[in-house]
Design an enzyme around this catalytic site. Structure first.
Site, PDB file in Angstrom:
ATOM      1  N   GLN A   1      52.537  38.017  30.722  1.00 24.93           N
ATOM      2  CA  GLN A   1      52.638  38.943  29.579  1.00 24.93           C
ATOM      3  C   GLN A   1      53.385  40.211  30.014  1.00 24.93           C
ATOM      4  O   GLN A   1      53.628  41.093  29.201  1.00 24.93           O
ATOM      5  CB  GLN A   1      51.243  39.333  29.078  1.00 24.93           C
ATOM      6  CG  GLN A   1      50.413  38.149  28.634  1.00 24.93           C
ATOM      7  CD  GLN A   1      48.969  38.565  28.362  1.00 24.93           C
ATOM      8  OE1 GLN A   1      48.575  38.932  27.239  1.00 24.93           O
ATOM      9  NE2 GLN A   1      48.164  38.518  29.417  1.00 24.93           N
ATOM     10  N   ASN A   2      53.684  40.284  31.317  1.00 25.25           N
ATOM     11  CA  ASN A   2      54.291  41.498  31.867  1.00 25.25           C
ATOM     12  C   ASN A   2      55.807  41.470  31.712  1.00 25.25           C
ATOM     13  O   ASN A   2      56.408  40.398  31.674  1.00 25.25           O
ATOM     14  CB  ASN A   2      53.913  41.654  33.348  1.00 25.25           C
ATOM     15  CG  ASN A   2      52.420  41.730  33.544  1.00 25.25           C
ATOM     16  OD1 ASN A   2      51.685  42.087  32.619  1.00 25.25           O
ATOM     17  ND2 ASN A   2      51.937  41.360  34.717  1.00 25.25           N
TER      18      ASN A   2
ATOM     19  N   ASP B   1      57.820  43.352  33.819  1.00 22.93           N
ATOM     20  CA  ASP B   1      58.304  44.076  35.002  1.00 22.93           C
ATOM     21  C   ASP B   1      59.143  43.246  35.965  1.00 22.93           C
ATOM     22  O   ASP B   1      59.656  43.770  36.960  1.00 22.93           O
ATOM     23  CB  ASP B   1      57.106  44.696  35.745  1.00 22.93           C
ATOM     24  CG  ASP B   1      56.055  43.647  36.132  1.00 22.93           C
ATOM     25  OD1 ASP B   1      54.844  43.959  36.069  1.00 22.93           O
ATOM     26  OD2 ASP B   1      56.430  42.511  36.482  1.00 22.93           O
TER      27      ASP B   1
ATOM     28  N   HIS C   1      56.412  38.232  26.770  1.00 23.36           N
ATOM     29  CA  HIS C   1      56.738  39.507  26.119  1.00 23.36           C
ATOM     30  C   HIS C   1      58.092  40.021  26.570  1.00 23.36           C
ATOM     31  O   HIS C   1      58.400  41.204  26.424  1.00 23.36           O
ATOM     32  CB  HIS C   1      55.627  40.533  26.411  1.00 23.36           C
ATOM     33  CG  HIS C   1      54.312  40.136  25.786  1.00 23.36           C
ATOM     34  ND1 HIS C   1      53.100  40.648  26.184  1.00 23.36           N
ATOM     35  CD2 HIS C   1      54.017  39.230  24.815  1.00 23.36           C
ATOM     36  CE1 HIS C   1      52.123  40.110  25.470  1.00 23.36           C
ATOM     37  NE2 HIS C   1      52.645  39.231  24.647  1.00 23.36           N
TER      38      HIS C   1
ATOM     39  N   GLY D   1      44.227  39.383  35.778  1.00 22.11           N
ATOM     40  CA  GLY D   1      44.509  40.749  35.342  1.00 22.11           C
ATOM     41  C   GLY D   1      44.882  40.891  33.886  1.00 22.11           C
ATOM     42  O   GLY D   1      45.829  41.602  33.538  1.00 22.11           O
ATOM     43  N   THR D   2      44.133  40.210  33.011  1.00 22.10           N
ATOM     44  CA  THR D   2      44.399  40.405  31.590  1.00 22.10           C
ATOM     45  C   THR D   2      43.088  40.598  30.840  1.00 22.10           C
ATOM     46  O   THR D   2      42.078  39.986  31.155  1.00 22.10           O
ATOM     47  CB  THR D   2      45.188  39.218  30.986  1.00 22.10           C
ATOM     48  OG1 THR D   2      45.481  39.510  29.603  1.00 22.10           O
ATOM     49  CG2 THR D   2      44.431  37.900  31.099  1.00 22.10           C
ATOM     50  N   SER D   3      43.146  41.482  29.821  1.00 23.75           N
ATOM     51  CA  SER D   3      41.936  41.726  29.019  1.00 23.75           C
ATOM     52  C   SER D   3      41.767  40.634  27.963  1.00 23.75           C
ATOM     53  O   SER D   3      40.738  40.569  27.293  1.00 23.75           O
ATOM     54  CB  SER D   3      42.056  43.092  28.332  1.00 23.75           C
ATOM     55  OG  SER D   3      43.209  43.090  27.464  1.00 23.75           O
TER      56      SER D   3
ATOM     57  N   ALA E   1      43.481  41.761  41.936  1.00 27.41           N
ATOM     58  CA  ALA E   1      44.349  40.587  42.082  1.00 27.41           C
ATOM     59  C   ALA E   1      44.919  40.487  43.494  1.00 27.41           C
ATOM     60  O   ALA E   1      44.943  39.396  44.088  1.00 27.41           O
ATOM     61  CB  ALA E   1      45.479  40.678  41.056  1.00 27.41           C
TER      62      ALA E   1
HETATM   63  N1  APR Z   1      43.564  43.337  39.545  1.00 20.70           N
HETATM   64  C1  APR Z   1      43.194  42.469  38.558  1.00 20.70           C
HETATM   65  N2  APR Z   1      42.899  42.869  37.306  1.00 20.70           N
HETATM   66  C2  APR Z   1      42.976  44.192  37.051  1.00 20.70           C
HETATM   67  C3  APR Z   1      43.343  45.151  38.023  1.00 20.70           C
HETATM   68  C4  APR Z   1      43.648  44.662  39.313  1.00 20.70           C
HETATM   69  N3  APR Z   1      43.993  45.503  40.320  1.00 20.70           N
HETATM   70  N4  APR Z   1      43.317  46.397  37.450  1.00 20.70           N
HETATM   71  C5  APR Z   1      42.951  46.204  36.160  1.00 20.70           C
HETATM   72  N5  APR Z   1      42.732  44.889  35.926  1.00 20.70           N
HETATM   73  C6  APR Z   1      42.329  44.241  34.689  1.00 20.70           C
HETATM   74  C7  APR Z   1      41.579  45.142  33.742  1.00 20.70           C
HETATM   75  O1  APR Z   1      40.191  45.095  34.021  1.00 20.70           O
HETATM   76  C8  APR Z   1      41.922  44.496  32.392  1.00 20.70           C
HETATM   77  O2  APR Z   1      40.998  43.452  32.105  1.00 20.70           O
HETATM   78  O3  APR Z   1      43.521  43.870  34.019  1.00 20.70           O
HETATM   79  C9  APR Z   1      43.295  43.882  32.610  1.00 20.70           C
HETATM   80  C10 APR Z   1      44.406  44.660  31.959  1.00 20.70           C
HETATM   81  O4  APR Z   1      44.209  44.560  30.561  1.00 20.70           O
HETATM   82  P1  APR Z   1      45.279  45.244  29.577  1.00 20.70           P
HETATM   83  O5  APR Z   1      45.533  46.629  30.022  1.00 20.70           O
HETATM   84  O6  APR Z   1      44.793  44.988  28.175  1.00 20.70           O
HETATM   85  O7  APR Z   1      46.626  44.447  29.827  1.00 20.70           O
HETATM   86  P2  APR Z   1      47.018  43.008  29.296  1.00 20.70           P
HETATM   87  O8  APR Z   1      45.828  42.112  29.190  1.00 20.70           O
HETATM   88  O9  APR Z   1      48.135  42.529  30.106  1.00 20.70           O
HETATM   89  O10 APR Z   1      47.548  43.328  27.813  1.00 20.70           O
HETATM   90  C11 APR Z   1      48.181  42.267  27.112  1.00 20.70           C
HETATM   91  O11 APR Z   1      48.843  43.839  25.409  1.00 20.70           O
HETATM   92  O12 APR Z   1      49.590  45.877  24.798  1.00 20.70           O
HETATM   93  C12 APR Z   1      49.982  44.579  25.007  1.00 20.70           C
HETATM   94  O13 APR Z   1      52.170  43.916  25.520  1.00 20.70           O
HETATM   95  C13 APR Z   1      51.012  44.461  26.093  1.00 20.70           C
HETATM   96  O14 APR Z   1      51.357  42.556  27.528  1.00 20.70           O
HETATM   97  C14 APR Z   1      50.393  43.495  27.086  1.00 20.70           C
HETATM   98  C15 APR Z   1      49.299  42.823  26.287  1.00 20.70           C
END
Ligand code: APR
Length: 279
Positions: free
Chosen positions: A113-114, A116, A131, A223-225, A262
């Protein structure tokens, strides 16, 4: 195993994950912002997350951005700077490299989803970017990449934007500087290859990702919510197709959950599955 298993990590989940990975013929690594957190790129929804500073309803849609660009160009520049600068300076971390190392042991697809580009830099060769990627500029109507930035390009762009944000230069001067790196198209067809809220996911990435999760044996969700759809449907679809889904995150996840960062957990998991892995 070389290191004691963290007390917070369930031994059963760890053993489930290692055994499933060891015998997997097809693996998916499904990554979110947490994958790149230790490369210096802020996540979106953690306490100090990106959306705290830049509400998505104002900044994460093209209409919102264009409206703000007319009303408050310096705010949009500040947003752009906060997006671009960490990505320009980022390098893959041990988690990106561990995901790439899986290729030496079994078939693996990275679905991220990144935006980068760090999975590419870490050496993964089979990547779907749901994305899009900040490193690509596309001709939007033709869906054709017209430029692929280096991180040096991004750094020059970021520095130019910082100068405008900090009122060290005018908007005209900023545009003149950006023209050296960014392929402006005055018919407005060129834009960064990123998917904002309301956009369709990148294709053929989404189609192939939906197909891959239905045939994988293990899906590592790193690492995704899991809060943004339709991408967040993928782990569930994998599970419905019989895959073992393993979540790696510091925050609690349902099912098989390996608690931690991670860049610590993923290399240990790959090493436990394949002791000769180069991680
Ligand atoms: N290692 C693993 N997980 C981690 C770390 C880490 N060092 N630091 C944070 N996290 C976890 C957090 O606990 C959280 O569950 O990574 C997750 C990040 O969640 P979000 O910030 O919601 O990011 P993401 O899930 O990628 O969001 C999905 O939402 O806003 C849109 O386009 C954007 O691609 C993104 C999408």
């Amino acid at each position: 195993m070389e290191r004691a298993i963290d007390k917070a990590m369930s031994v059963d989940d760890w053993i489930t994950a290692v055994l499933a990975l060891r015998k997997a013929k097809r693996v998916v690594v499904f990554s979110g912002a947490g994958m790149s957190a230790e490369s210096g790129i802020p996540t979106f929804r953690d306490a100090d997350g990106f959306w705290e500073q830049f509400p998505p309803e104002e900044f994460a849609t093209w209409d919102g951005l264009i409206g703000k660009l007319i009303a408050e160009p310096r705010q949009v520049a500040r947003f752009a700077w906060h997006v671009i600068d960490p990505i320009a300076r980022a390098e893959p971390n041990a988690a990106h490299r561990a995901a790439a190392a899986i290729e030496q042991h079994t078939q693996v697809t990275v679905i991220t989803q990144n935006i980068d580009g760090l999975h590419h830099d870490a050496g993964s060769s089979n990547i779907w970017e749901l994305h899009g990627s900040l490193l690509d500029v596309i001709n939007a109507p033709e869906r054709r990449i017209v430029k692929r930035f280096s991180r040096e390009d991004l750094l020059a762009i970021s520095d130019a934007i910082r100068g405008y944000v900090q009122k060290e230069q005018s908007l005209v001067s900023l545009i003149m500087q950006l023209r050296r790196h960014y392929p402006f198209d005055f018919r407005g067809r060129h834009r960064p290859n990123v998917v904002l809220f309301g956009d369709d996911l990148a294709e053929p990435d989404w189609t192939y990702s939906c197909r891959e999760v239905k045939s994988c044996d293990v899906l590592l969700s790193v690492g995704t919510s899991g809060s943004v759809f339709p991408a967040a449907f993928l782990p569930g679809r994998a599970e419905l197709s019989g895959a073992t889904v393993v979540s790696i995150s510091p925050t609690a996840c349902d099912g098989c959950w390996l608690q931690g960062n991670a860049s610590d957990v993923l290399p240990r998991l790959v090493k436990a599955a394949w002791p000769d892995a180069n991680v």
